[in-house]
Design an enzyme around this catalytic site. Structure first.
Site, PDB file in Angstrom:
ATOM      1  CG  HIS A 196       9.929  62.033  35.819  1.00  0.00           C
ATOM      2  ND1 HIS A 196      10.962  62.143  36.737  1.00  0.00           N
ATOM      3  CD2 HIS A 196       9.242  63.196  35.887  1.00  0.00           C
ATOM      4  CE1 HIS A 196      10.880  63.330  37.339  1.00  0.00           C
ATOM      5  NE2 HIS A 196       9.849  63.982  36.851  1.00  0.00           N
ATOM      6  CG  HIS A 204      10.685  67.322  33.579  1.00  0.00           C
ATOM      7  ND1 HIS A 204      10.340  68.607  33.921  1.00  0.00           N
ATOM      8  CD2 HIS A 204      10.515  66.577  34.693  1.00  0.00           C
ATOM      9  CE1 HIS A 204       9.982  68.651  35.197  1.00  0.00           C
ATOM     10  NE2 HIS A 204      10.065  67.431  35.695  1.00  0.00           N
ATOM     11  CG  ASN A 239       5.621  64.834  38.641  1.00  0.00           C
ATOM     12  OD1 ASN A 239       4.690  64.053  38.810  1.00  0.00           O
ATOM     13  ND2 ASN A 239       6.873  64.515  38.951  1.00  0.00           N
ATOM     14  CB  VAL A 285      12.473  71.289  36.775  1.00  0.00           C
ATOM     15  CG1 VAL A 285      13.241  72.050  35.686  1.00  0.00           C
ATOM     16  CG2 VAL A 285      13.426  70.788  37.855  1.00  0.00           C
ATOM     17  CG  ASP A 292      15.876  62.396  38.095  1.00  0.00           C
ATOM     18  OD1 ASP A 292      14.816  62.941  37.746  1.00  0.00           O
ATOM     19  OD2 ASP A 292      16.439  62.644  39.190  1.00  0.00           O
ATOM     20  CB  ILE A 293      20.602  64.672  39.406  1.00  0.00           C
ATOM     21  CG1 ILE A 293      22.015  64.858  39.926  1.00  0.00           C
ATOM     22  CG2 ILE A 293      19.573  65.297  40.341  1.00  0.00           C
ATOM     23  CD1 ILE A 293      22.485  66.306  39.904  1.00  0.00           C
TER      24      ILE A 293
END
Ligand code: AMP
Length: 121
Positions: free
Chosen positions: A107, A105, A92, A101, A35-36
């Site tokens: 996490h 995805h 999420n 987004v 993750d950024i």
């Protein structure tokens, strides 16, 4: 329920190689990258390579091969990240889940005690 996929979302652009990523693991059906903006010492995102908006979209419409490839990526990320002491997996989803987004995805967060599942109050 219909799921409208936006092919310009940032993770679609990562999958097309238009935006760089720090890859942790990849197979035919899934990509995992850091993750950024990490919220824990370990914060890896795992995404399917197919065009799925959300976890429930993926669970409903992805093929058995895609789902197996995704789950293998989860196992490999946990092994590579070394989260023997535990981790949290979060997907999420839409408005109530505060999904930013619109490409499914997962996490994977770990590397420290993460505290309560949700803020209280
Ligand atoms: P969510 O709120 O579950 O949709 O989370 C989206 C996540 O994507 C956030 O944790 C962001 O920090 C992360 N993110 C956004 N852009 C990038 C990127 N280019 N590379 C890696 N992670 C990103």
């Amino acid at each position: 329920m219909t799921f409208d996929y936006d092919p310009q979302n940032i993770f679609a652009r990562i999958l097309r190689g238009e935006i760089p990523n720090k890859t942790v693991y990849e197979n035919d059906h899934a990509l995992a990258f850091h993750d950024i903006a990490p919220q824990a010492p370990v914060h890896v995102l795992i995404i399917p390579k197919g065009a799925y908006v959300s976890f429930d979209h993926f669970a409903r419409d992805a093929s058995a091969e895609e789902q197996a490839g995704f789950m293998l990526a989860v196992a490999e990320v946990c092994r590579i990240a070394g989260v023997e002491d535990g981790f949290r997996a979060i997907a999420n989803t839409r408005k109530h889940g505060v999904q930013d987004v619109p490409h499914f995805h997962l996490h994977i967060l770990g590397g420290r005690v993460l505290g309560p599942m949700l803020p209280r109050g």
